[in-house]
Structures are given as C-alpha cells and as structure tokens.
Design a protein around this motif. Structure first.
Motif, PDB file in Angstrom:
ATOM      1  N   MET A   1       1.165  -1.728   0.165  1.00 25.47           N
ATOM      2  CA  MET A   1       0.014   0.171   0.216  1.00 25.47           C
ATOM      3  C   MET A   1       0.794   1.407  -0.220  1.00 25.47           C
ATOM      4  O   MET A   1       1.741   1.852   0.651  1.00 25.47           O
ATOM      5  CB  MET A   1      -0.894  -0.283   1.188  1.00 25.47           C
ATOM      6  CG  MET A   1      -1.892   1.065   1.126  1.00 25.47           C
ATOM      7  SD  MET A   1      -2.932   0.785   2.814  1.00 25.47           S
ATOM      8  CE  MET A   1      -3.598   2.616   2.420  1.00 25.47           C
ATOM      9  N   ALA A   2       0.696   2.167  -0.854  1.00 20.30           N
ATOM     10  CA  ALA A   2       1.479   3.139  -0.946  1.00 20.30           C
ATOM     11  C   ALA A   2       1.734   4.554   0.588  1.00 20.30           C
ATOM     12  O   ALA A   2       0.177   4.639   0.967  1.00 20.30           O
ATOM     13  CB  ALA A   2       1.216   4.668  -2.287  1.00 20.30           C
ATOM     14  N   ALA A   3       2.363   4.648   0.905  1.00 22.39           N
ATOM     15  CA  ALA A   3       2.784   5.615   1.836  1.00 22.39           C
ATOM     16  C   ALA A   3       1.216   6.636   1.564  1.00 22.39           C
ATOM     17  O   ALA A   3       1.403   7.459   0.439  1.00 22.39           O
ATOM     18  CB  ALA A   3       3.388   6.136   2.155  1.00 22.39           C
ATOM     19  N   PRO A   4       0.925   7.660   2.932  1.00 26.44           N
ATOM     20  CA  PRO A   4       0.273   8.682   2.513  1.00 26.44           C
ATOM     21  C   PRO A   4       1.057   9.426   2.260  1.00 26.44           C
ATOM     22  O   PRO A   4       1.673  10.163   2.510  1.00 26.44           O
ATOM     23  CB  PRO A   4      -0.932   9.116   3.738  1.00 26.44           C
ATOM     24  CG  PRO A   4      -0.068   7.920   4.117  1.00 26.44           C
ATOM     25  CD  PRO A   4       0.679   7.359   3.809  1.00 26.44           C
ATOM     26  N   MET A   5       0.231  10.670   1.090  1.00 21.17           N
ATOM     27  CA  MET A   5       1.218  12.033   1.439  1.00 21.17           C
ATOM     28  C   MET A   5       0.111  13.188   0.739  1.00 21.17           C
ATOM     29  O   MET A   5      -0.657  13.347   1.146  1.00 21.17           O
ATOM     30  CB  MET A   5       1.986  12.046  -0.625  1.00 21.17           C
ATOM     31  CG  MET A   5       2.322  10.770  -1.179  1.00 21.17           C
ATOM     32  SD  MET A   5       2.883  10.647  -2.776  1.00 21.17           S
ATOM     33  CE  MET A   5       1.348   9.894  -3.170  1.00 21.17           C
ATOM     34  N   GLU A   6       1.312  14.096   1.926  1.00 16.00           N
ATOM     35  CA  GLU A   6       0.622  15.407   2.341  1.00 16.00           C
ATOM     36  C   GLU A   6       1.267  16.334   1.808  1.00 16.00           C
ATOM     37  O   GLU A   6       2.300  16.671   1.707  1.00 16.00           O
ATOM     38  CB  GLU A   6       0.133  15.688   3.876  1.00 16.00           C
ATOM     39  CG  GLU A   6      -0.646  14.918   4.109  1.00 16.00           C
ATOM     40  CD  GLU A   6      -1.073  14.872   5.945  1.00 16.00           C
ATOM     41  OE1 GLU A   6      -0.508  15.713   6.491  1.00 16.00           O
ATOM     42  OE2 GLU A   6      -1.575  13.897   6.877  1.00 16.00           O
ATOM     43  N   LEU A   7       0.398  17.674   1.052  1.00 13.50           N
ATOM     44  CA  LEU A   7       0.934  18.740   0.688  1.00 13.50           C
ATOM     45  C   LEU A   7       0.309  19.970   1.571  1.00 13.50           C
ATOM     46  O   LEU A   7      -0.650  20.552   1.406  1.00 13.50           O
ATOM     47  CB  LEU A   7       0.646  19.118  -1.434  1.00 13.50           C
ATOM     48  CG  LEU A   7       0.941  19.958  -1.136  1.00 13.50           C
ATOM     49  CD1 LEU A   7       2.531  19.770  -2.438  1.00 13.50           C
ATOM     50  CD2 LEU A   7       0.684  20.669  -2.986  1.00 13.50           C
ATOM     51  N   SER A   8       1.718  20.383   1.296  1.00 10.57           N
ATOM     52  CA  SER A   8       1.169  21.985   2.848  1.00 10.57           C
ATOM     53  C   SER A   8       1.203  23.210   1.843  1.00 10.57           C
ATOM     54  O   SER A   8       2.702  23.155   0.712  1.00 10.57           O
ATOM     55  CB  SER A   8       2.276  21.924   3.662  1.00 10.57           C
ATOM     56  OG  SER A   8       1.903  20.913   4.330  1.00 10.57           O
ATOM     57  N   CYS A   9       0.793  24.026   1.605  1.00  8.64           N
ATOM     58  CA  CYS A   9       0.652  24.731   0.604  1.00  8.64           C
ATOM     59  C   CYS A   9      -0.341  26.258   0.736  1.00  8.64           C
ATOM     60  O   CYS A   9      -0.903  26.721   1.615  1.00  8.64           O
ATOM     61  CB  CYS A   9      -0.080  24.699  -1.081  1.00  8.64           C
ATOM     62  SG  CYS A   9      -2.091  24.233  -0.555  1.00  8.64           S
ATOM     63  N   TRP A  10      -0.438  27.604   0.191  1.00 10.58           N
ATOM     64  CA  TRP A  10      -0.816  28.183   0.495  1.00 10.58           C
ATOM     65  C   TRP A  10      -2.102  28.177  -0.247  1.00 10.58           C
ATOM     66  O   TRP A  10      -2.719  27.842  -1.479  1.00 10.58           O
ATOM     67  CB  TRP A  10      -0.089  29.450  -0.136  1.00 10.58           C
ATOM     68  CG  TRP A  10       0.994  30.511   0.574  1.00 10.58           C
ATOM     69  CD1 TRP A  10       1.996  30.172  -0.408  1.00 10.58           C
ATOM     70  CD2 TRP A  10       1.358  31.611   1.120  1.00 10.58           C
ATOM     71  NE1 TRP A  10       2.865  30.924   0.883  1.00 10.58           N
ATOM     72  CE2 TRP A  10       2.577  31.522   1.464  1.00 10.58           C
ATOM     73  CE3 TRP A  10       0.324  31.448   2.660  1.00 10.58           C
ATOM     74  CZ2 TRP A  10       2.964  32.197   2.594  1.00 10.58           C
ATOM     75  CZ3 TRP A  10       0.480  32.485   3.280  1.00 10.58           C
ATOM     76  CH2 TRP A  10       1.969  32.723   3.634  1.00 10.58           C
ATOM     77  N   GLY A  11      -3.125  28.773   0.389  1.00 16.98           N
ATOM     78  CA  GLY A  11      -4.689  28.318  -0.185  1.00 16.98           C
ATOM     79  C   GLY A  11      -5.078  28.925  -1.030  1.00 16.98           C
ATOM     80  O   GLY A  11      -4.485  29.654  -2.043  1.00 16.98           O
ATOM     81  N   GLY A  12      -6.197  29.419  -1.553  1.00 14.73           N
ATOM     82  CA  GLY A  12      -6.904  29.519  -2.454  1.00 14.73           C
ATOM     83  C   GLY A  12      -7.682  30.976  -2.483  1.00 14.73           C
ATOM     84  O   GLY A  12      -7.883  31.773  -1.164  1.00 14.73           O
ATOM     85  N   GLY A  13      -8.110  31.220  -3.200  1.00 12.83           N
ATOM     86  CA  GLY A  13      -9.196  32.524  -3.052  1.00 12.83           C
ATOM     87  C   GLY A  13      -9.355  32.561  -5.035  1.00 12.83           C
ATOM     88  O   GLY A  13      -8.890  32.916  -5.617  1.00 12.83           O
ATOM     89  N   TRP A  14     -10.751  34.007  -5.124  1.00 12.59           N
ATOM     90  CA  TRP A  14     -11.004  34.273  -6.400  1.00 12.59           C
ATOM     91  C   TRP A  14     -11.337  33.083  -7.366  1.00 12.59           C
ATOM     92  O   TRP A  14     -10.391  32.811  -8.442  1.00 12.59           O
ATOM     93  CB  TRP A  14     -10.070  35.288  -7.014  1.00 12.59           C
ATOM     94  CG  TRP A  14      -9.726  36.550  -5.845  1.00 12.59           C
ATOM     95  CD1 TRP A  14     -10.482  37.208  -6.281  1.00 12.59           C
ATOM     96  CD2 TRP A  14      -8.515  36.920  -5.403  1.00 12.59           C
ATOM     97  NE1 TRP A  14      -9.753  38.393  -5.436  1.00 12.59           N
ATOM     98  CE2 TRP A  14      -8.709  38.484  -4.886  1.00 12.59           C
ATOM     99  CE3 TRP A  14      -6.834  36.001  -4.705  1.00 12.59           C
ATOM    100  CZ2 TRP A  14      -8.046  38.575  -4.112  1.00 12.59           C
ATOM    101  CZ3 TRP A  14      -6.404  36.388  -4.273  1.00 12.59           C
ATOM    102  CH2 TRP A  14      -6.504  37.810  -3.512  1.00 12.59           C
TER     103      TRP A  14
END
Length: 291
Positions: free
Chosen positions: A1-14
């Motif tokens: 089973m593939a390891a979980p992946m988390e992406l931290s990034c700036w959020g959205g708008g518009w």
C-alpha cells in the motif's frame, strides 16, 4: 500500500484552489496524474517543515521544491507524461524555459513589485495568513526578493532603470502569451486531449493572472484577449478543481473586499465523469515561480 502523501501550500481565493503559482502547479500535476495528495493550506510558511512552500511529506520524506516534488510523484508511478514522445518531451522543456524567461518576471512584478497591487491585494492577502509578528515582516521580504530577482535577471544593459525594465518584461510577457495561444490553438490541452506537465506549469502561471482581482491589470487585460487561454484555465478549474457554494475558496473569492482574515480550507475533487459544455472531455523539471 502506498504511503500517504500530504502537500502543504498557500490557500486559495478568487475561485482558485491556491493563489500561489508553485502550489497551484503541483496541485494541478497531482490532479492530472491521479496522485492521491491530502492538501493542507498553511498559515505560516516560515514554519514549513523544510524549505519553501509547497512542501510534500510522505512518511519520513520531506520534499520542498516543485521540481523534486514532481520527480517524486513520477517515481511513485504518478506520471502525467507517459504518453509523450521524445519530441513532445523536448517541447515541454522548451516551453517551460520560455515561461520562466518571458512570463515569470511580469508575474512577480504584478504580485510583488507593482505598488498598488502589492499594497491593496498581495500584502493584505498574505499577511492575513501569517501569524503576528511575522505578518509585519514576511510579505515585505517576499516583495524585496521578487524585485531583486527581476533586477538580477533583467536589469543589466541596455536596461538600466526600473521603468525600462518594467516596460520590457511586460512586452516579453505579452509575446509569451501570444506564443502560448498560438501553440494551444483549438486543442483542449497542449498535447491533445490529456493534460501533462506543461499544462500544469502553464496553468500555474496563468490562472493567478487570470483570476486574481488586481487594481492594475496590464497582463490580465491582454490575457483576456486570448480566449483559448482563458478557456484552458476555466476548463481545468471546472474539471479538476470544481468548487461548490460551501467551499471557502469560493466564498473568499466572492467576499474578498471585506474578508481577508481567514485562511481558506477546502477539499478539491476531481470530476470523474464530466463533459464540458463546449464538448471537451475531462481531461520536467520545474524551477521556482515565486520568491
């Protein structure tokens, strides 16, 4: 089973899942390749676990540069380019280089150097997502880094003054947009009916220019005169980042004038079976896109 992946990034708008070009590029590539990322918007890039935003974490692996993130996803067999020919792969590298040389300086200038845009939109948006007291310092640091990057790459002879540099970078950007429009033509994506790395990269550059509501819109006005590029951005947003009325990114885009206090948190979901009204179907190395 593939390891979980988390992406931290700036959020959205518009109406965008992220207003940050690097984050948006990685998010789009993950959607195109089917990579199961858990996206977490962050409030303080200074405390990112390692390096600059976006940051991908998978078990004890932390990857902080877009080029390395995409390479990692490919190694996990999430490859959006597997159907490309050698020539198309070479074209991808060439167009990425074109974007970085011709379009990136104007993108940085629009967000971080143009005084009116920076003071009325960029600075308050990013400051509202950074904890005090860094909110007083970090946006200015990012603005200075953007200006230094522009002058370092474009400020030599025969361009000596900032006004001359500004005029040239916007001429170059409009030329780049015209070339992209010609290359895309009537196709849904740059290499046919399936999105690839190049589409993610172009989308990451164009969507913020297209959607963010700046008071000074030199580049946005030109982009809106190229309907196929606007349709390209709209199609990707519709097919891969569809927002509902309860999505905070959409709420913020509708209430931006009086709501710069909260970081948007929202899920993005890929529409598995969606045909666009126009009849379209759902559908490399990367360098830094922002300071």
């Amino acid at each position: 089973m593939a390891a979980p992946m988390e992406l931290s990034c700036w959020g959205g708008g518009w109406g965008l899942p992220s207003v940050h070009p690097e984050s948006l590029t990685v998010m789009a590539y993950a959607k195109f390749s089917g990579a199961p990322l858990t996206v977490n918007t962050i409030n303080n890039s200074w405390r990112a676990r390692k390096g600059d935003v976006p940051v991908l974490v998978s078990e004890d692996i932390v990857i902080s540069q877009p080029a390395k993130i995409l390479n990692f996803l490919r190694k996990q067999k999430y490859n959006a380019d597997y159907e490309l020919s050698a020539k198309q792969g070479a074209d991808t590298l060439a167009y990425i280089a074109l974007l970085e040389e011709k379009l990136l300086p104007s993108l940085l200038h629009t967000f971080w150097v143009d005084a009116e845009n920076y003071c009325s939109v960029t600075k308050p948006w990013f400051a509202s997502r950074i904890t005090f007291p860094l909110s007083l310092y970090l946006p200015g640091k990012m603005s200075r880094e953007a200006l230094n990057r522009i002058l370092l790459t474009r400020g030599g002879p025969p361009l000596y003054t900032l006004t001359e540099v500004e005029s040239q970078i916007y001429r170059d950007a409009k030329e780049c947009l015209n070339l992209l429009s010609k290359r895309l033509g009537t196709s849904q994506f740059f290499f046919g009916d399936t999105p690839t790395t190049l589409d993610a990269f172009v989308f990451g550059f164009l969507a913020p220019i297209y959607k963010v509501c700046f008071p000074r819109v030199h580049l946005q006005e030109h982009l809106k005169q190229l309907p196929n590029l606007c349709r390209f951005c709209d199609d990707i947003l519709t097919c891969y980042f569809r927002l509902t009325a309860s999505d905070p990114a959409l709420i913020i885009s509708l209430q931006m004038d009086d709501n710069l206090r909260k970081s948007p948190q929202h899920p993005t979901r890929k529409l598995k079976t969606l045909k666009l009204a126009a009849g379209g179907e759902e559908g490399s190395p990367l360098n830094r896109l922002s300071p």
